[in-house]
Design a protein around this motif. Structure first.
Motif, PDB file in Angstrom:
ATOM      1  N   PRO A  84       0.802  -1.229   0.000  1.00 37.81           N
ATOM      2  CA  PRO A  84       0.000   0.000   0.000  1.00 37.81           C
ATOM      3  C   PRO A  84       0.836   1.280   0.000  1.00 37.81           C
ATOM      4  O   PRO A  84       0.336   2.348  -0.338  1.00 37.81           O
ATOM      5  CB  PRO A  84      -0.827  -0.108   1.275  1.00 37.81           C
ATOM      6  N   LEU A  85       2.108   1.203   0.343  1.00 36.73           N
ATOM      7  CA  LEU A  85       2.944   2.397   0.433  1.00 36.73           C
ATOM      8  C   LEU A  85       3.847   2.598  -0.784  1.00 36.73           C
ATOM      9  O   LEU A  85       4.656   3.528  -0.800  1.00 36.73           O
ATOM     10  CB  LEU A  85       3.790   2.332   1.707  1.00 36.73           C
ATOM     11  N   ASP A  86       3.722   1.776  -1.801  1.00 39.36           N
ATOM     12  CA  ASP A  86       4.565   1.869  -3.003  1.00 39.36           C
ATOM     13  C   ASP A  86       4.083   3.018  -3.880  1.00 39.36           C
ATOM     14  O   ASP A  86       3.110   2.898  -4.613  1.00 39.36           O
ATOM     15  CB  ASP A  86       4.520   0.555  -3.770  1.00 39.36           C
ATOM     16  N   LYS A  87       4.754   4.157  -3.792  1.00 44.08           N
ATOM     17  CA  LYS A  87       4.346   5.352  -4.541  1.00 44.08           C
ATOM     18  C   LYS A  87       4.727   5.289  -6.012  1.00 44.08           C
ATOM     19  O   LYS A  87       4.328   6.145  -6.794  1.00 44.08           O
ATOM     20  CB  LYS A  87       4.937   6.600  -3.901  1.00 44.08           C
ATOM     21  N   SER A  88       5.480   4.263  -6.417  1.00 35.60           N
ATOM     22  CA  SER A  88       5.837   4.137  -7.835  1.00 35.60           C
ATOM     23  C   SER A  88       4.673   3.578  -8.659  1.00 35.60           C
ATOM     24  O   SER A  88       4.698   3.612  -9.882  1.00 35.60           O
ATOM     25  CB  SER A  88       7.063   3.230  -7.999  1.00 35.60           C
ATOM     26  N   ILE A  89       3.630   3.079  -7.998  1.00 36.67           N
ATOM     27  CA  ILE A  89       2.463   2.541  -8.692  1.00 36.67           C
ATOM     28  C   ILE A  89       1.596   3.693  -9.176  1.00 36.67           C
ATOM     29  O   ILE A  89       1.198   4.569  -8.406  1.00 36.67           O
ATOM     30  CB  ILE A  89       1.648   1.623  -7.764  1.00 36.67           C
ATOM     31  N   ALA A 103      -3.486  -3.287  -3.112  1.00 43.30           N
ATOM     32  CA  ALA A 103      -3.346  -2.697  -1.776  1.00 43.30           C
ATOM     33  C   ALA A 103      -3.195  -1.183  -1.875  1.00 43.30           C
ATOM     34  O   ALA A 103      -3.794  -0.431  -1.106  1.00 43.30           O
ATOM     35  CB  ALA A 103      -2.154  -3.310  -1.048  1.00 43.30           C
ATOM     36  N   ARG A 104      -2.391  -0.724  -2.827  1.00 46.31           N
ATOM     37  CA  ARG A 104      -2.211   0.717  -3.026  1.00 46.31           C
ATOM     38  C   ARG A 104      -3.528   1.368  -3.449  1.00 46.31           C
ATOM     39  O   ARG A 104      -3.910   2.427  -2.946  1.00 46.31           O
ATOM     40  CB  ARG A 104      -1.121   0.960  -4.086  1.00 46.31           C
ATOM     41  N   GLU A 105      -4.243   0.736  -4.372  1.00 47.07           N
ATOM     42  CA  GLU A 105      -5.521   1.277  -4.841  1.00 47.07           C
ATOM     43  C   GLU A 105      -6.524   1.390  -3.690  1.00 47.07           C
ATOM     44  O   GLU A 105      -7.183   2.413  -3.535  1.00 47.07           O
ATOM     45  CB  GLU A 105      -6.099   0.393  -5.949  1.00 47.07           C
ATOM     46  N   PHE A 106      -6.641   0.350  -2.873  1.00 48.41           N
ATOM     47  CA  PHE A 106      -7.574   0.379  -1.745  1.00 48.41           C
ATOM     48  C   PHE A 106      -7.227   1.500  -0.780  1.00 48.41           C
ATOM     49  O   PHE A 106      -8.098   2.213  -0.302  1.00 48.41           O
ATOM     50  CB  PHE A 106      -7.577  -0.955  -1.003  1.00 48.41           C
ATOM     51  N   MET A 107      -5.943   1.662  -0.479  1.00 49.64           N
ATOM     52  CA  MET A 107      -5.525   2.691   0.467  1.00 49.64           C
ATOM     53  C   MET A 107      -5.825   4.091  -0.078  1.00 49.64           C
ATOM     54  O   MET A 107      -6.380   4.934   0.616  1.00 49.64           O
ATOM     55  CB  MET A 107      -4.039   2.575   0.785  1.00 49.64           C
TER      56      MET A 107
END
Length: 131
Positions: A84-89, A103-107
């Motif tokens: 969820p914390l991967d800002k490169s996505i 996980a990133r999208e949900f967050m």
């Protein structure tokens, strides 16, 4: 974490491939498919994430010409794939995300929807009662 439903599907044998296709598109996975004794039906047991279960029964009936029916029950919680914390996505609106990006999208979506709640409430007006 995300909720996961246990799904039990009853359908004829010729519908099995359509059921597997519908489940795969919704991140579901089959744990068991067994023929029902004394009938032409199969019982398919699977797990599907709750967020992907909306419209599942309609999709299932559409792809099996109404021959399959299912029961869904909450079963367990599972870890959402990805970081969820991967800002490169890079998230693109209105496009389905691959599993490692969920996980990133949900967050991001949860933070966006909770942002209006962070504002303080408007001050109360004084109302004079003249009774």
């Amino acid at each position: 974490m995300e909720p996961v439903f246990f799904v039990e599907i009853q359908a004829p044998a010729d519908c099995l491939s359509a059921i597997y296709t519908v489940l795969a598109r919704r991140r579901g996975h089959v744990t068991q498919d067994i023929p029902k004794a004394g009938s032409p039906l199969y019982t398919i047991k699977a797990y599907i994430p709750a967020i992907d279960s909306f419209g599942f029964e309609t999709d299932l009936r559409t792809h099996t010409q109404g021959q399959a029916f299912c029961v869904q029950v909450f079963d367990h919680w599972a870890i959402v794939p990805g970081d969820p914390l991967d800002k490169s996505i890079v998230l693109r609106p209105l496009e389905p995300q691959p599993a490692p990006h969920l996980a990133r999208e949900f967050m991001v979506k949860t933070r966006r929807s909770a942002a209006p709640l962070a504002r303080p409430p408007a001050p109360l007006r004084r109302v004079h009662n003249s009774i």
